[in-house]
Design a protein around this motif. Structure first.
Motif, PDB file in Angstrom:
ATOM      1  N   LYS A 283       0.819  -1.236   0.000  1.00 53.10           N
ATOM      2  CA  LYS A 283       0.000   0.000   0.000  1.00 53.10           C
ATOM      3  C   LYS A 283       0.851   1.284   0.000  1.00 53.10           C
ATOM      4  N   VAL A 284       1.860   1.301  -0.879  1.00 53.29           N
ATOM      5  CA  VAL A 284       2.708   2.507  -0.958  1.00 53.29           C
ATOM      6  C   VAL A 284       2.621   3.179  -2.340  1.00 53.29           C
ATOM      7  N   GLU A 285       1.540   2.891  -3.066  1.00 50.76           N
ATOM      8  CA  GLU A 285       1.380   3.474  -4.412  1.00 50.76           C
ATOM      9  C   GLU A 285       1.519   4.994  -4.399  1.00 50.76           C
ATOM     10  N   LYS A 286       1.115   5.588  -3.285  1.00 43.99           N
ATOM     11  CA  LYS A 286       1.140   7.040  -3.154  1.00 43.99           C
ATOM     12  C   LYS A 286       2.565   7.601  -3.180  1.00 43.99           C
ATOM     13  N   TYR A 287       3.526   6.757  -2.751  1.00 41.98           N
ATOM     14  CA  TYR A 287       4.897   7.256  -2.568  1.00 41.98           C
ATOM     15  C   TYR A 287       5.893   6.703  -3.593  1.00 41.98           C
ATOM     16  N   VAL A 288       5.411   5.809  -4.458  1.00 44.43           N
ATOM     17  CA  VAL A 288       6.319   5.228  -5.465  1.00 44.43           C
ATOM     18  C   VAL A 288       5.734   5.466  -6.850  1.00 44.43           C
ATOM     19  N   GLU A 289       6.531   6.051  -7.751  1.00 42.51           N
ATOM     20  CA  GLU A 289       6.037   6.203  -9.125  1.00 42.51           C
ATOM     21  C   GLU A 289       6.956   5.458 -10.079  1.00 42.51           C
ATOM     22  N   ILE A 290       6.344   4.863 -11.097  1.00 46.67           N
ATOM     23  CA  ILE A 290       7.121   4.194 -12.142  1.00 46.67           C
ATOM     24  C   ILE A 290       6.960   5.000 -13.422  1.00 46.67           C
ATOM     25  N   ILE A 291       8.082   5.404 -13.983  1.00 44.73           N
ATOM     26  CA  ILE A 291       8.059   6.145 -15.244  1.00 44.73           C
ATOM     27  C   ILE A 291       8.732   5.279 -16.297  1.00 44.73           C
ATOM     28  N   GLU A 292       8.020   5.003 -17.396  1.00 45.01           N
ATOM     29  CA  GLU A 292       8.627   4.207 -18.476  1.00 45.01           C
ATOM     30  C   GLU A 292       9.797   5.012 -19.028  1.00 45.01           C
ATOM     31  N   TRP A 293      10.586   4.406 -19.881  1.00 49.53           N
ATOM     32  CA  TRP A 293      11.745   5.104 -20.447  1.00 49.53           C
ATOM     33  C   TRP A 293      11.359   6.477 -20.969  1.00 49.53           C
ATOM     34  N   ILE A 294      12.181   7.471 -20.683  1.00 50.17           N
ATOM     35  CA  ILE A 294      11.915   8.822 -21.143  1.00 50.17           C
ATOM     36  C   ILE A 294      13.140   9.352 -21.866  1.00 50.17           C
ATOM     37  N   ASP A 295      12.959  10.442 -22.542  1.00 50.42           N
ATOM     38  CA  ASP A 295      14.046  11.108 -23.237  1.00 50.42           C
ATOM     39  C   ASP A 295      15.155  11.451 -22.232  1.00 50.42           C
ATOM     40  N   ARG A 296      16.394  11.378 -22.688  1.00 47.05           N
ATOM     41  CA  ARG A 296      17.543  11.610 -21.799  1.00 47.05           C
ATOM     42  C   ARG A 296      17.486  12.970 -21.111  1.00 47.05           C
ATOM     43  N   LYS A 297      17.049  13.989 -21.856  1.00 42.43           N
ATOM     44  CA  LYS A 297      16.966  15.340 -21.265  1.00 42.43           C
ATOM     45  C   LYS A 297      15.953  15.370 -20.123  1.00 42.43           C
ATOM     46  N   GLU A 298      14.851  14.641 -20.309  1.00 40.67           N
ATOM     47  CA  GLU A 298      13.829  14.558 -19.251  1.00 40.67           C
ATOM     48  C   GLU A 298      14.371  13.818 -18.028  1.00 40.67           C
ATOM     49  N   LEU A 299      15.165  12.777 -18.299  1.00 38.79           N
ATOM     50  CA  LEU A 299      15.776  12.024 -17.199  1.00 38.79           C
ATOM     51  C   LEU A 299      16.697  12.936 -16.379  1.00 38.79           C
ATOM     52  N   MET A 300      17.421  13.806 -17.070  1.00 40.27           N
ATOM     53  CA  MET A 300      18.332  14.723 -16.367  1.00 40.27           C
ATOM     54  C   MET A 300      17.549  15.647 -15.424  1.00 40.27           C
ATOM     55  N   LYS A 301      16.343  16.028 -15.839  1.00 36.88           N
ATOM     56  CA  LYS A 301      15.504  16.881 -14.971  1.00 36.88           C
ATOM     57  C   LYS A 301      15.086  16.120 -13.711  1.00 36.88           C
ATOM     58  N   LEU A 302      14.876  14.806 -13.857  1.00 41.95           N
ATOM     59  CA  LEU A 302      14.511  13.989 -12.688  1.00 41.95           C
ATOM     60  C   LEU A 302      15.681  13.874 -11.711  1.00 41.95           C
ATOM     61  N   TYR A 303      16.887  13.695 -12.259  1.00 44.37           N
ATOM     62  CA  TYR A 303      18.082  13.669 -11.386  1.00 44.37           C
ATOM     63  C   TYR A 303      18.185  14.979 -10.600  1.00 44.37           C
ATOM     64  N   GLU A 304      17.891  16.065 -11.300  1.00 40.61           N
ATOM     65  CA  GLU A 304      18.041  17.383 -10.685  1.00 40.61           C
ATOM     66  C   GLU A 304      17.096  17.569  -9.490  1.00 40.61           C
ATOM     67  N   LYS A 305      15.903  16.964  -9.582  1.00 45.59           N
ATOM     68  CA  LYS A 305      14.905  17.091  -8.507  1.00 45.59           C
ATOM     69  C   LYS A 305      15.190  16.156  -7.338  1.00 45.59           C
ATOM     70  N   ALA A 306      15.965  15.068  -7.621  1.00 41.64           N
ATOM     71  CA  ALA A 306      16.152  14.009  -6.617  1.00 41.64           C
ATOM     72  C   ALA A 306      17.165  14.391  -5.545  1.00 41.64           C
ATOM     73  N   SER A 307      17.132  13.638  -4.431  1.00 41.37           N
ATOM     74  CA  SER A 307      18.078  13.845  -3.331  1.00 41.37           C
ATOM     75  C   SER A 307      19.118  12.733  -3.272  1.00 41.37           C
ATOM     76  N   VAL A 308      18.700  11.501  -3.633  1.00 40.00           N
ATOM     77  CA  VAL A 308      19.560  10.321  -3.456  1.00 40.00           C
ATOM     78  C   VAL A 308      19.348   9.353  -4.624  1.00 40.00           C
ATOM     79  N   PHE A 309      20.415   8.646  -5.013  1.00 38.01           N
ATOM     80  CA  PHE A 309      20.319   7.616  -6.046  1.00 38.01           C
ATOM     81  C   PHE A 309      20.427   6.254  -5.362  1.00 38.01           C
ATOM     82  N   LEU A 310      19.362   5.469  -5.467  1.00 30.87           N
ATOM     83  CA  LEU A 310      19.299   4.153  -4.815  1.00 30.87           C
ATOM     84  C   LEU A 310      19.468   3.087  -5.894  1.00 30.87           C
ATOM     85  N   PHE A 311      20.556   2.314  -5.828  1.00 32.94           N
ATOM     86  CA  PHE A 311      20.881   1.428  -6.958  1.00 32.94           C
ATOM     87  C   PHE A 311      21.558   0.130  -6.501  1.00 32.94           C
ATOM     88  N   PRO A 312      20.788  -0.781  -5.837  1.00 31.39           N
ATOM     89  CA  PRO A 312      21.389  -2.039  -5.380  1.00 31.39           C
ATOM     90  C   PRO A 312      21.501  -3.083  -6.501  1.00 31.39           C
TER      91      PRO A 312
END
Length: 408
Positions: A283-312
């Protein structure tokens, strides 16, 4: 400017794509900053290369000559996309030597640039020139405890691939000759040195990951706490650990705190429905979003908004780590031969392998530490950016390659 001519074979080259194709293009460009390069790649890459070079003119191109080579159709009709790529690559590597001999070209050094692994032989040593091999990487088998949530077919496939690799490492005379005849080997990670036993060889450890610098300005303080993870939805990338550690992190947070937290997953793949099920069951749909592949420039905007990169992720590579660091994102990953080697304790957390539940717990604790201590988050962000500038720009790779050539 140019003092040598390097003959570089690059199976995958496409300036418009990421990953292996991007590495091929960028390394050729970097070789050309200091030397002349004759780059040989597959015929299907020509269209993208020609278009890019005409759309983005550059002085450096004067040092690059592209030649295109493919095996005849009857030797490749069975290859479909990535299916059969490794076998075709091995045949391509064999065929390229004859092709080069027919070209009547002058060069001083041969360099087998990509595909990145430490078990497929190269035959360029047959040209009797000083030879550079790599960047080549070592991808270990995924520890069994991290495969238990997935269908058995993945475990079987991973074990089968491991058997094939072991056959090459132990029994392939061609691979032994490649190692023996290489004047310098460029290793993506420390696993290569161990696996190929390079202690008496000339080698450099240089992660093949880098990225163009899209980051502009200063690292801003964020009002929200956003985690981002990027990749294909397959067991190798460890998205189950990503989601479950985020859920564990949310557990003791108040509603008001949860409102400020978000996990963004960018990608798609065969395990998407499995990941959506974990999200729905908890029941965490509210806090997790899945975005299908996006244009690289759009991805860069997402990095800019983020605080941490989680990559296990369990792989021995990860171009996205360089992208995240370039935006000053601290990285939380596993302590392995991939992302674990690409960061240090000043810019992230590398969680060591243990049982499944402990791994999830340790990942969630790392998230919590960055969430609860603004000073640590800020310091690590600044260090992430510095770490990127010191290790993961393409220009840095170009300087390393030039040093390698100059030593030969």
């Amino acid at each position: 400017m140019s003092n040598k001519t390097i003959l570089a074979t690059c199976y995958a080259v496409n300036p418009y794509k990421g990953s292996e194709d991007a590495t091929g293009w960028n390394l050729i460009y970097q070789i050309a900053r200091f030397n002349k390069v004759i780059a040989i790649t597959r015929e299907n890459n020509q269209k993208a290369i020609d278009k890019f070079m005409s759309d983005y003119p550059d002085e450096v191109y004067k040092n690059i000559t592209f030649l295109y080579f493919d095996l005849p159709y009857w030797m490749r009709f069975w290859k479909k996309g990535s299916r059969g790529a490794m076998l075709y690559y091995a045949l391509w590597q064999r065929g390229i030597v004859t092709f080069i001999k027919k070209q009547n070209i002058q060069y001083e050094i041969v360099h087998n640039v990509n595909f990145h692994n430490d078990w497929t032989p190269s035959f360029l040593w047959k040209l009797n020139k000083p030879m550079v091999w790599g960047p080549i990487g070592h991808h270990s088998i995924i520890p069994a405890q991290y495969m238990k949530s997935y269908s058995k077919k993945y475990l079987i496939k991973d074990k089968a691939t491991w058997l094939v690799k072991n056959f090459f490492w132990k029994a392939s005379m061609s691979l032994k000759k490649t190692i023996h005849h290489s004047n310098h080997i460029i290793c993506i990670n420390k696993g290569v040195e161990k696996q190929l036993n390079l202690k008496n060889k000339s080698f450099t450890i240089m992660p093949a990951i880098a990225t163009d610098d899209f980051f502009k300005g200063i690292i801003a303080r964020k009002d929200t706490f956003q985690l981002i993870s990027v990749g294909r939805f397959v067991p190798l990338k460890g998205f189950d650990l990503t989601i479950l550690s985020f859920i564990a992190f949310l557990e003791n947070k108040s509603e008001a705190e949860k409102e400020k937290c978000k996990l963004t997953l960018v990608g798609t793949g065969p395990e998407k429905s499995f990941y959506k099920k974990i999200i729905a069951d908890n029941k965490v749909e509210k806090y997790v979003e899945i975005i299908e592949w996006i244009d690289r420039k759009e991805l860069m905007k997402l990095y800019e908004k983020a605080s941490v990169f989680l990559f296990p992720s369990h792989e021995g590579a990860g171009m996205v780590v360089a992208e995240a660091l370039s935006f000053g994102l601290p990285v939380i990953c596993l302590d392995n031969e991939g992302p674990g080697e690409f960061i240090n304790e000043k810019c992230g957390f590398a969680i060591s392998h243990s049982d499944y539940d402990t791994t999830v717990l340790k990942l969630s604790e790392a998230i919590h530490q960055l969430y609860s201590d603004a000073t640590i988050l800020e310091k690590m962000s600044q260090n992430a950016r510095i770490h990127f500038e010191q290790h993961f720009t393409w220009n840095k790779k170009g300087q390393i390659l030039n040093q390698v050539y100059n030593q030969l």
